[in-house]
Write a protein that holds these residues in place. Structure first.
Motif, PDB file in Angstrom:
ATOM      1  N   ARG A 264       0.854  -1.184   0.000  1.00  0.00           N
ATOM      2  CA  ARG A 264       0.000   0.000   0.000  1.00  0.00           C
ATOM      3  C   ARG A 264       0.887   1.231   0.000  1.00  0.00           C
ATOM      4  N   ALA A 265       0.569   2.199  -0.839  1.00  0.00           N
ATOM      5  CA  ALA A 265       1.354   3.429  -0.945  1.00  0.00           C
ATOM      6  C   ALA A 265       0.750   4.517  -0.074  1.00  0.00           C
ATOM      7  N   LEU A 266       1.546   5.531   0.222  1.00  0.00           N
ATOM      8  CA  LEU A 266       1.078   6.649   1.032  1.00  0.00           C
ATOM      9  C   LEU A 266      -0.071   7.383   0.347  1.00  0.00           C
ATOM     10  N   THR A 267       0.085   7.666  -0.937  1.00  0.00           N
ATOM     11  CA  THR A 267      -0.959   8.391  -1.664  1.00  0.00           C
ATOM     12  C   THR A 267      -2.253   7.584  -1.734  1.00  0.00           C
ATOM     13  N   ALA A 268      -2.129   6.274  -1.964  1.00  0.00           N
ATOM     14  CA  ALA A 268      -3.309   5.419  -2.052  1.00  0.00           C
ATOM     15  C   ALA A 268      -4.034   5.341  -0.717  1.00  0.00           C
ATOM     16  N   THR A 269      -3.302   5.393   0.385  1.00  0.00           N
ATOM     17  CA  THR A 269      -3.917   5.367   1.712  1.00  0.00           C
ATOM     18  C   THR A 269      -4.805   6.580   1.918  1.00  0.00           C
ATOM     19  N   ILE A 270      -4.306   7.756   1.519  1.00  0.00           N
ATOM     20  CA  ILE A 270      -5.107   8.974   1.646  1.00  0.00           C
ATOM     21  C   ILE A 270      -6.362   8.879   0.784  1.00  0.00           C
ATOM     22  N   ALA A 271      -6.200   8.434  -0.458  1.00  0.00           N
ATOM     23  CA  ALA A 271      -7.339   8.353  -1.372  1.00  0.00           C
ATOM     24  C   ALA A 271      -8.390   7.363  -0.891  1.00  0.00           C
ATOM     25  N   ALA A 272      -7.958   6.249  -0.317  1.00  0.00           N
ATOM     26  CA  ALA A 272      -8.891   5.199   0.079  1.00  0.00           C
ATOM     27  C   ALA A 272      -9.603   5.502   1.392  1.00  0.00           C
ATOM     28  N   GLU A 273      -8.955   6.206   2.297  1.00  0.00           N
ATOM     29  CA  GLU A 273      -9.489   6.343   3.651  1.00  0.00           C
ATOM     30  C   GLU A 273     -10.058   7.713   3.983  1.00  0.00           C
ATOM     31  N   LEU A 274      -9.695   8.741   3.242  1.00  0.00           N
ATOM     32  CA  LEU A 274     -10.110  10.087   3.625  1.00  0.00           C
ATOM     33  C   LEU A 274     -11.625  10.256   3.599  1.00  0.00           C
ATOM     34  N   GLY A 275     -12.295   9.605   2.656  1.00  0.00           N
ATOM     35  CA  GLY A 275     -13.743   9.751   2.568  1.00  0.00           C
ATOM     36  C   GLY A 275     -14.503   9.057   3.679  1.00  0.00           C
ATOM     37  N   GLU A 276     -13.845   8.197   4.459  1.00  0.00           N
ATOM     38  CA  GLU A 276     -14.515   7.453   5.530  1.00  0.00           C
ATOM     39  C   GLU A 276     -14.215   8.010   6.919  1.00  0.00           C
ATOM     40  N   THR A 277     -13.460   9.103   7.001  1.00  0.00           N
ATOM     41  CA  THR A 277     -13.065   9.638   8.294  1.00  0.00           C
ATOM     42  C   THR A 277     -13.980  10.779   8.726  1.00  0.00           C
ATOM     43  N   VAL A 278     -13.974  11.045  10.018  1.00  0.00           N
ATOM     44  CA  VAL A 278     -14.709  12.174  10.572  1.00  0.00           C
ATOM     45  C   VAL A 278     -13.860  13.430  10.400  1.00  0.00           C
ATOM     46  N   VAL A 279     -14.418  14.456   9.800  1.00  0.00           N
ATOM     47  CA  VAL A 279     -13.671  15.683   9.556  1.00  0.00           C
ATOM     48  C   VAL A 279     -13.194  16.259  10.892  1.00  0.00           C
ATOM     49  N   GLY A 280     -11.890  16.489  10.987  1.00  0.00           N
ATOM     50  CA  GLY A 280     -11.317  17.034  12.203  1.00  0.00           C
ATOM     51  C   GLY A 280     -10.903  15.988  13.212  1.00  0.00           C
ATOM     52  N   GLY A 281     -11.222  14.708  12.949  1.00  0.00           N
ATOM     53  CA  GLY A 281     -10.870  13.647  13.876  1.00  0.00           C
ATOM     54  C   GLY A 281      -9.398  13.282  13.799  1.00  0.00           C
ATOM     55  N   GLU A 282      -8.977  12.372  14.670  1.00  0.00           N
ATOM     56  CA  GLU A 282      -7.570  11.981  14.741  1.00  0.00           C
ATOM     57  C   GLU A 282      -7.119  11.291  13.459  1.00  0.00           C
ATOM     58  N   HIS A 283      -7.946  10.382  12.943  1.00  0.00           N
ATOM     59  CA  HIS A 283      -7.618   9.679  11.696  1.00  0.00           C
ATOM     60  C   HIS A 283      -7.533  10.668  10.533  1.00  0.00           C
ATOM     61  N   TYR A 284      -8.472  11.582  10.493  1.00  0.00           N
ATOM     62  CA  TYR A 284      -8.490  12.626   9.460  1.00  0.00           C
ATOM     63  C   TYR A 284      -7.203  13.442   9.486  1.00  0.00           C
ATOM     64  N   GLN A 285      -6.794  13.853  10.670  1.00  0.00           N
ATOM     65  CA  GLN A 285      -5.579  14.642  10.811  1.00  0.00           C
ATOM     66  C   GLN A 285      -4.328  13.824  10.481  1.00  0.00           C
TER      67      GLN A 285
END
Length: 315
Positions: A264-285
């Motif tokens: 898994r690449a860094l860029t792919a991680t952002i693309a795959a997971e950003l839409g499932e996170t809570v805005v402003g949450g720890e995972h989002y940050q």
């Protein structure tokens, strides 16, 4: 005749009250065009700064309040969805990105340099123009199409040829990413080769050197800085690619042992997971912190390449 920098009104004063000289209109048009060109010139800087400020603002909370530097950079455990003890280690993600980018460069550099040498030094006339157009068309293929090729075509071929259970792996993504990075590297390398003065070639040919000897012994050493700049631009292109890497790597958090491992690449991680996170949450940050890392790396690589290319042009 009045100077083009004359302030409007001077012509009116000279020509009498109530008159409007054509030169006044030209002055206003000239100043308006200068302002538009200036805004266009600094727009790229403004956009880059704006993107960096936005990404940094969204990720600074994780850096200041949640980030353990040792865990973040030196552990391979990426489990942000664990409600009890989320883990944010990007070592495996960095290893996946580096392995795919490294293999892509092994594919792209020989292909790109070979194509650039042939176009710049051996091809002529219609053949050269046709090849240059084809290279540009290759660069115009969208990344999602490359990812689709990796998923639908390369995946079964790797499974069949190498007898492995999964074809979505480092090898698949490296080949696809290498083909994606090749056009820009070819264009920069060709420019570097064409920038070598013709008197170098003529002097070598006058001494009895063959065309290949001229290219290998004279042109390539003279253009080495420009070629290095093109390679670095290709590295930056590969390091920041998202969709094709997401579709061709298998998207498994894993430190690869071979080219047939899914990563898994860094860029792919952002693309795959950003839409499932809570805005402003720890995972989002945390994802935006990865974005800051990617921004700094790609900016450094591209700046280094640009300085090298500018240096060889000035020289």
């Amino acid at each position: 005749m009045a100077n083009s920098n004359t302030v409007p009104g001077a012509a009116m004063a000279a020509g009498g009250a109530g008159t409007f000289d054509r030169r006044d209109l030209d002055w206003y048009v000239d100043k308006a065009v200068q302002a538009i060109v200036f805004l266009c010139g600094i727009s790229a800087i403004v956009f880059v700064l704006g993107i960096f400020i936005f990404v940094f603002k969204e990720g600074i909370g994780f850096i200041l309040h949640h980030m353990n530097v040792r865990e973040f950079f030196l552990t391979p455990y990426w489990f942000p969805s664990d409600a009890d003890a989320p883990e944010y280690g990007i070592l495996a993600l960095m290893a996946g990105t580096a392995s795919v980018t490294g293999l892509a460069m092994l594919v792209a550099v020989p292909f790109s340099l070979g194509a650039a040498i042939y176009i710049a030094e051996f091809a002529s006339g219609k053949t050269r123009e046709t090849l240059k157009v084809l290279v540009e068309l290759l660069a115009a293929i969208p990344s999602v199409v490359w990812g689709f090729i990796g998923l639908v075509i390369m995946n079964p071929l790797i499974i069949k040829w190498f007898d492995v259970p999964v074809g979505l792996c480092v090898l698949n993504a490296g080949i696809i990413l290498g083909l994606m990075a090749a056009p820009i590297m070819t264009s920069i390398a060709e420019d570097a080769l064409k920038a070598v003065p013709d008197r170098y070639r003529e002097a070598a040919e006058a001494m009895g050197a063959t065309r290949w000897q001229v290219t290998y012994k004279v042109v390539l050493p003279a253009a080495k800085n420009g070629l290095l700049g093109g390679v670095l631009l290709g590295v930056g292109r590969g390091f920041g690619e998202t969709m094709a890497v997401l579709m061709a790597t298998g998207h498994a958090v894993n430190i690869p042992d071979s080219v047939f491992d899914s990563v898994r690449a860094l860029t792919a991680t952002i693309a795959a997971e950003l839409g499932e996170t809570v805005v402003g949450g720890e995972h989002y940050q945390a994802l935006f912190t990865i974005g800051i890392l990617l921004f700094l790396v790609t900016f450094t690589v591209n700046l280094t390449a640009d300085l090298i290319v500018r240096g060889i042009r000035k020289g």
